[in-house]
Design an enzyme around this catalytic site. Structure first.
Site, mmCIF file in Angstrom:
data_model
loop_
_atom_site.group_PDB
_atom_site.id
_atom_site.type_symbol
_atom_site.label_atom_id
_atom_site.label_comp_id
_atom_site.label_asym_id
_atom_site.label_seq_id
_atom_site.Cartn_x
_atom_site.Cartn_y
_atom_site.Cartn_z
ATOM 1 N N ALA A 94 8.493 4.506 0.152
ATOM 2 C CA ALA A 94 7.208 4.374 0.821
ATOM 3 C C ALA A 94 6.036 4.740 -0.080
ATOM 4 O O ALA A 94 4.927 4.250 0.106
ATOM 5 C CB ALA A 94 7.179 5.252 2.073
ATOM 6 N N LYS A 95 6.266 5.646 -1.039
ATOM 7 C CA LYS A 95 5.228 6.112 -1.971
ATOM 8 C C LYS A 95 3.987 6.597 -1.240
ATOM 9 O O LYS A 95 2.857 6.341 -1.666
ATOM 10 C CB LYS A 95 4.881 5.024 -2.987
ATOM 11 C CG LYS A 95 6.082 4.594 -3.849
ATOM 12 C CD LYS A 95 5.672 3.552 -4.877
ATOM 13 C CE LYS A 95 6.851 3.161 -5.773
ATOM 14 N NZ LYS A 95 7.870 2.385 -5.053
ATOM 15 N N ARG A 96 4.202 7.306 -0.138
ATOM 16 C CA ARG A 96 3.079 7.868 0.606
ATOM 17 C C ARG A 96 2.432 8.992 -0.191
ATOM 18 O O ARG A 96 3.061 9.586 -1.071
ATOM 19 C CB ARG A 96 3.544 8.401 1.955
ATOM 20 C CG ARG A 96 4.285 7.424 2.845
ATOM 21 C CD ARG A 96 3.438 6.236 3.221
ATOM 22 N NE ARG A 96 4.056 5.463 4.297
ATOM 23 C CZ ARG A 96 3.833 4.184 4.527
ATOM 24 N NH1 ARG A 96 2.985 3.528 3.755
ATOM 25 N NH2 ARG A 96 4.419 3.562 5.529
#
Length: 273
Positions: A94-96
């Site tokens: 997700a690379k949030r």
């Protein structure tokens, strides 16, 4: 069972360092399924069935589902993995990266809505953007460190003048993840296969952290160099390949072709140890 235990178990059971990335791109689907958003779940489930005996994890890229309005298919796919191969961990790519109540909601999305075992995050906003995910003690968190894209040089490879020794940014992230940020032993790092020398540097700084290594296959990363740079006793690696496996064939034999490619990739990784 926590993420680290699941990863060790799946790695041993399947004798594998390979992670298959499930990144659906409708334009690259087999001809009979191409362009049909309703086929995303079915395509990915077939890949899971075909490759499950060759992997230590599956990595699911959120954007490749949400761009098509296929979040429900993503939920169903994770439910399917849980039901059919419950010993294989699921990494939500997700690379949030946000703070406060927003980070709390992103953590809930990853670990409650999607029931992932681990998630990828950007550490750019600091520890308070990571902390809400660590409130889930059985889950894993992979911080972007030295990514596989050329543009990673723009920030990750720059030196920090205010830190003793002036480490590069990616080195400082590795220090933080190995040390003060890793309060519950949940952290790992994302390091690209396209930079094996940097993988070795990260491994020296963070000898015990699991490393998620994308960039093998379509991105041109050297699988053998990546394994030799990153694999150490007590420090797991997860080598991801997505497009080279998913799109090994455009025909009705796509699952068979994916199975063969996953087997070949696992063998290459195994021989590099």
């Amino acid at each position: 069972m926590n993420f680290a235990d699941m990863l060790r178990g799946a790695t041993a059971r399947n004798h594998s360092l390979l992670c298959v990335g499930l990144d659906p791109e409708l334009g690259r689907f087999p001809v009979a399924m191409r362009g049909n958003t309703r086929k995303i779940y079915g395509f990915c489930a077939r890949i899971v069935d075909a490759t499950a005996d060759f992997v230590c994890a599956f990595k699911l890229q959120v954007a490749c589902f949400s761009a098509y309005g296929a979040e429900r298919q993503l939920e169903r796919l994770i439910e399917y993995i849980r039901r059919t191969v419950p010993h294989i961990p699921v990494i939500l790519d997700a690379k949030r990266g946000d703070i406060g109540s927003t980070a709390v909601q992103y953590a809930r999305e990853a670990f409650e809505r999607y029931d992932a075992d681990a998630v990828t995050l950007s550490p750019f906003m600091g520890f308070d953007s990571i902390a809400p995910y660590l409130a889930y003690p059985d889950k894993g968190v992979f911080l972007l460190c030295r990514t596989s894209n050329p543009g990673g040089d723009d920030l990750q490879n720059q030196r920090l003048a205010d830190i003793d020794g002036q480490p590069r940014l990616y080195e400082h992230i590795a220090h933080l993840a190995q040390g003060p940020w890793n309060r519950n032993g949940q952290l790992g790092l994302v390091v690209g296969a396209t930079y094996p020398q940097e993988i070795a540097r990260v491994r020296n700084i963070a000898p015990t952290l699991p490393l998620l290594i994308p960039g093998v296959g379509a991105q041109g990363g050297d699988a053998v160099a990546a394994v030799r740079a990153g694999l150490r006793d007590g420090g797991a690696i997860i080598v991801n390949s997505s497009r080279a496996i998913l799109y090994a064939s455009e025909g009705t034999d796509f699952a068979i072709a994916a199975c063969k490619q996953a087997g070949r990739t696992r063998s290459v990784l195994d021989e590099a140890q």
